[in-house]
Design an enzyme around this catalytic site. Sequence first.
Site, PDB file in Angstrom:
ATOM      1  N   CYS A   2       0.818  -1.190   0.000  1.00  0.00           N
ATOM      2  CA  CYS A   2       0.000   0.000   0.000  1.00  0.00           C
ATOM      3  C   CYS A   2       0.867   1.260   0.000  1.00  0.00           C
ATOM      4  O   CYS A   2       1.877   1.345   0.684  1.00  0.00           O
ATOM      5  CB  CYS A   2      -0.944   0.079   1.199  1.00  0.00           C
ATOM      6  N   ARG A  27       4.080  -0.188  -4.800  1.00  0.00           N
ATOM      7  CA  ARG A  27       3.829  -0.714  -3.456  1.00  0.00           C
ATOM      8  C   ARG A  27       2.551  -1.548  -3.389  1.00  0.00           C
ATOM      9  O   ARG A  27       2.290  -2.212  -2.382  1.00  0.00           O
ATOM     10  CB  ARG A  27       3.710   0.445  -2.455  1.00  0.00           C
ATOM     11  N   TRP A  74      -2.555  -2.869  -1.705  1.00  0.00           N
ATOM     12  CA  TRP A  74      -2.134  -4.261  -1.845  1.00  0.00           C
ATOM     13  C   TRP A  74      -2.963  -5.005  -0.797  1.00  0.00           C
ATOM     14  O   TRP A  74      -2.721  -4.891   0.392  1.00  0.00           O
ATOM     15  CB  TRP A  74      -0.637  -4.402  -1.564  1.00  0.00           C
ATOM     16  N   ASN A 100      -1.785   2.095   5.725  1.00  0.00           N
ATOM     17  CA  ASN A 100      -0.864   1.038   5.319  1.00  0.00           C
ATOM     18  C   ASN A 100      -0.495   0.289   6.597  1.00  0.00           C
ATOM     19  O   ASN A 100      -0.107   0.915   7.580  1.00  0.00           O
ATOM     20  CB  ASN A 100       0.374   1.692   4.678  1.00  0.00           C
ATOM     21  N   GLY A 101      -0.652  -1.031   6.601  1.00  0.00           N
ATOM     22  CA  GLY A 101      -0.338  -1.805   7.808  1.00  0.00           C
ATOM     23  C   GLY A 101      -1.461  -2.782   8.084  1.00  0.00           C
ATOM     24  O   GLY A 101      -2.315  -3.023   7.220  1.00  0.00           O
ATOM     25  N   GLU A 481      18.486 -16.979  -7.343  1.00  0.00           N
ATOM     26  CA  GLU A 481      18.007 -15.650  -7.736  1.00  0.00           C
ATOM     27  C   GLU A 481      17.478 -15.669  -9.173  1.00  0.00           C
ATOM     28  O   GLU A 481      16.451 -15.047  -9.468  1.00  0.00           O
ATOM     29  CB  GLU A 481      19.149 -14.637  -7.560  1.00  0.00           C
ATOM     30  N   LYS A 485      13.693 -14.624 -10.110  1.00  0.00           N
ATOM     31  CA  LYS A 485      13.364 -13.571 -11.095  1.00  0.00           C
ATOM     32  C   LYS A 485      12.389 -14.117 -12.131  1.00  0.00           C
ATOM     33  O   LYS A 485      11.409 -13.470 -12.464  1.00  0.00           O
ATOM     34  CB  LYS A 485      14.617 -13.062 -11.819  1.00  0.00           C
ATOM     35  N   GLU A 488       8.784 -14.833 -10.586  1.00  0.00           N
ATOM     36  CA  GLU A 488       7.965 -13.717 -10.103  1.00  0.00           C
ATOM     37  C   GLU A 488       7.453 -12.822 -11.216  1.00  0.00           C
ATOM     38  O   GLU A 488       6.396 -12.210 -11.072  1.00  0.00           O
ATOM     39  CB  GLU A 488       8.676 -12.912  -9.015  1.00  0.00           C
ATOM     40  N   HIS A 504      19.959 -35.893  -6.200  1.00  0.00           N
ATOM     41  CA  HIS A 504      19.281 -36.441  -5.017  1.00  0.00           C
ATOM     42  C   HIS A 504      17.763 -36.213  -5.094  1.00  0.00           C
ATOM     43  O   HIS A 504      17.092 -36.233  -4.069  1.00  0.00           O
ATOM     44  CB  HIS A 504      19.858 -35.824  -3.739  1.00  0.00           C
ATOM     45  N   LYS A 603       6.304  -4.080  -3.883  1.00  0.00           N
ATOM     46  CA  LYS A 603       7.736  -3.862  -3.733  1.00  0.00           C
ATOM     47  C   LYS A 603       8.200  -3.948  -2.287  1.00  0.00           C
ATOM     48  O   LYS A 603       9.222  -4.521  -1.986  1.00  0.00           O
ATOM     49  CB  LYS A 603       8.075  -2.485  -4.306  1.00  0.00           C
TER      50      LYS A 603
HETATM   51  C1  F6R Z   1      12.344 -10.150  -5.439  1.00  0.00           C
HETATM   52  C2  F6R Z   1      12.153  -9.124  -4.432  1.00  0.00           C
HETATM   53  C3  F6R Z   1      11.846  -9.563  -3.046  1.00  0.00           C
HETATM   54  C4  F6R Z   1      12.628  -8.689  -2.054  1.00  0.00           C
HETATM   55  C5  F6R Z   1      12.202  -9.022  -0.620  1.00  0.00           C
HETATM   56  C6  F6R Z   1      12.995  -8.248   0.392  1.00  0.00           C
HETATM   57  O1  F6R Z   1      12.619  -9.595  -6.686  1.00  0.00           O
HETATM   58  O2  F6R Z   1      12.215  -7.965  -4.705  1.00  0.00           O
HETATM   59  O3  F6R Z   1      12.126 -10.906  -2.857  1.00  0.00           O
HETATM   60  O4  F6R Z   1      13.988  -8.926  -2.222  1.00  0.00           O
HETATM   61  O5  F6R Z   1      10.842  -8.738  -0.469  1.00  0.00           O
HETATM   62  O6  F6R Z   1      12.849  -6.874   0.206  1.00  0.00           O
HETATM   63  P1  F6R Z   1      13.865  -5.857   0.838  1.00  0.00           P
HETATM   64  O7  F6R Z   1      15.193  -6.086   0.194  1.00  0.00           O
HETATM   65  O8  F6R Z   1      13.309  -4.510   0.538  1.00  0.00           O
HETATM   66  O9  F6R Z   1      13.930  -6.151   2.304  1.00  0.00           O
END
Ligand code: F6R
Length: 608
Positions: A2, A27, A74, A100-101, A481, A485, A488, A504, A603
């Site tokens: 949010c 967000r 969100w 937000n929260g 990673e 990527k 997601e 395994h 985000k």
């Molecule tokens: C993946 C991604 C998330 C963040 C995770 C932690 O692309 O962006 O997995 O890495 O939510 O976020 P931060 O780094 O802001 O604590």
Amino acid sequence: MCGIIGYTGVRDAVPVLLRGLARLEYRGYDSAGIAVHTDRGMATRKLAGRVAALHDLVGRLPLHGMSGIAHTRWATHGAPTERNAHPHADCHGRFAVVHNGIIENADVLRAALGRSGHVFRTETDTEVLVHLIEEAGGDSLEARVIAALEHVVGTYGLAVISADEVGKIVVARQGSPVLLGVGEDEYFVASDASAILEHTRSVVYLDDGDIAVLTPTEYHIIDRDSHVQLRAVDDLAWDLDEIELGDYRHFMLKEICEQPETVRSTLRGRLVFEDGTARLDGLNLTPEACAAVRRIVIVACGTSWHAGLVGRHIIEALAGIPVTVEYASEYRYHRQIPLPGTLTVAVSQSGETADTLEAMRAARAAGSPVLGVVNVVGSTIAREADGGIYLHAGPEVGVASTKAFTSQIVALALFGLHLGRHRGLSLEAGQEFVCGLAGLPPLMVQALALEPEVQRLAVRYAEASNALYLGRGVNFPVALEGALKLKEISYIHAEGYPAAEMKHGPIALIDENMPVMFVAPRDQVYDKVVSNMQEVRARGGRIAAVTTEGNGDLSALVDQQLRIPATAHLLSPVLTAIPLQLLAYHVSVLRGCDVDRPRNLAKSVTVE
Ligand code: F6R
């Protein structure tokens, strides 16, 4: 999680709020809304959908006023519908709230308010706030908000307006980020600075427990007992063009391409060749404290956790300190076993991730000093940590983290080098590592030049339903990673595995429909990884590999080779990650996905 924005001042609030909301959309983007003090009272527009749709709605049903609040959601409690979109109003439409929260005791409060005659129209936890404000006594909006919050258990960054006090916005913070923007004859409130950067660079970060009162002519901050709180006005270092798309089609691509520059920024002023070390003044660790560290615990989530795994290899190799890397969300509920000499490092791009923040607090409660490796200056983790390293990577807008990842690795490498030089790493070894770090940006430019080859590979991946990413040692986290990527932003199921662990279990999945990506730069396990490739090939698997220029030809095993330039093996993840980021990006584009706003994600994950 949010985004909220509020404005009061001399201008028409509506365009300011809508533009700010668009910047906060990363967000959360399932619904959006705005409430404004107009000439004829308070008016609201909201809908399920994107900020662009809200913009259109306001075009069709115009709205003007010099103060107001807005929100992009969100969903946590209640589906993303128009009814559940913020702002929420009380029974008589006198108050409007954006939040937000999470209000943890919302059910109890809802039942009690219902018994007192309040009529609820949404399924959200937020709605209890506005009915509590309606119910509360007090001769001002801030008095009502303070009284209402006495009943609330949970987290909030919230902004409230009242039909009776035109021009006033009351803001409260507990556990969810909010900052104020200070302009000339105008004030702002926002979840993060990107929303207001085009209007002012002067910001005030609120602390938990703060209540801020904004009018067109002044702002002040009080606590729950109405005592005035003094908070510094900080200067934002970010540039506006850092949050603009420029000529790029997506923020993710922009941020991938920025990496040579963002890594340069993470390194700037920190490498000291003569001493073979890194200057990290923000750590607040004396040489004696560095020498006394016996164990490091890295806490993080998602991509930051992957960077932590890379950091573990580097720190252990350079400083000889055992490192564990914990999922913050799990760590916070473990029994904390205090061990003298433990240092905890929270890694977070946003600096607001609730799980990481709580893990850091749990570590501190168990007696560990805590450091933050954080990108967003002034964020909660940065402010609560005893010291740390800022990434200086600039704002990361794309929901999928890219440039933060490489800068996190570099920051952890600087940290490992700094510790190492206090713990017996030789000057020569330190100097060699300094050269390796300094040499990364031009090598990253070369890795980015693989894009046309990656685009060809993406055509094959775009057809897949599953994909496997394999790597070993310091590049196993890069396999994780790469898989994260892809999944997601393209919604293809992808898994990262240590290459040798594949036999395994996951080897059972391998057939001609399962693309397998090996992360296999030249290092001490390279020959072993080639054996793992043979195991996949023998089962009809289709292999692509990120490998190093000058490595032997792998064409007998591998359909497509993506060759990155050679670097120190501990630093290779900074390069191997780049083609995998580009691959995920191009697959997502080919599949017609919303690259910068993948479904269900946001985000900054400020809820548990
Ligand atoms: C993946 C991604 C998330 C963040 C995770 C932690 O692309 O962006 O997995 O890495 O939510 O976020 P931060 O780094 O802001 O604590």
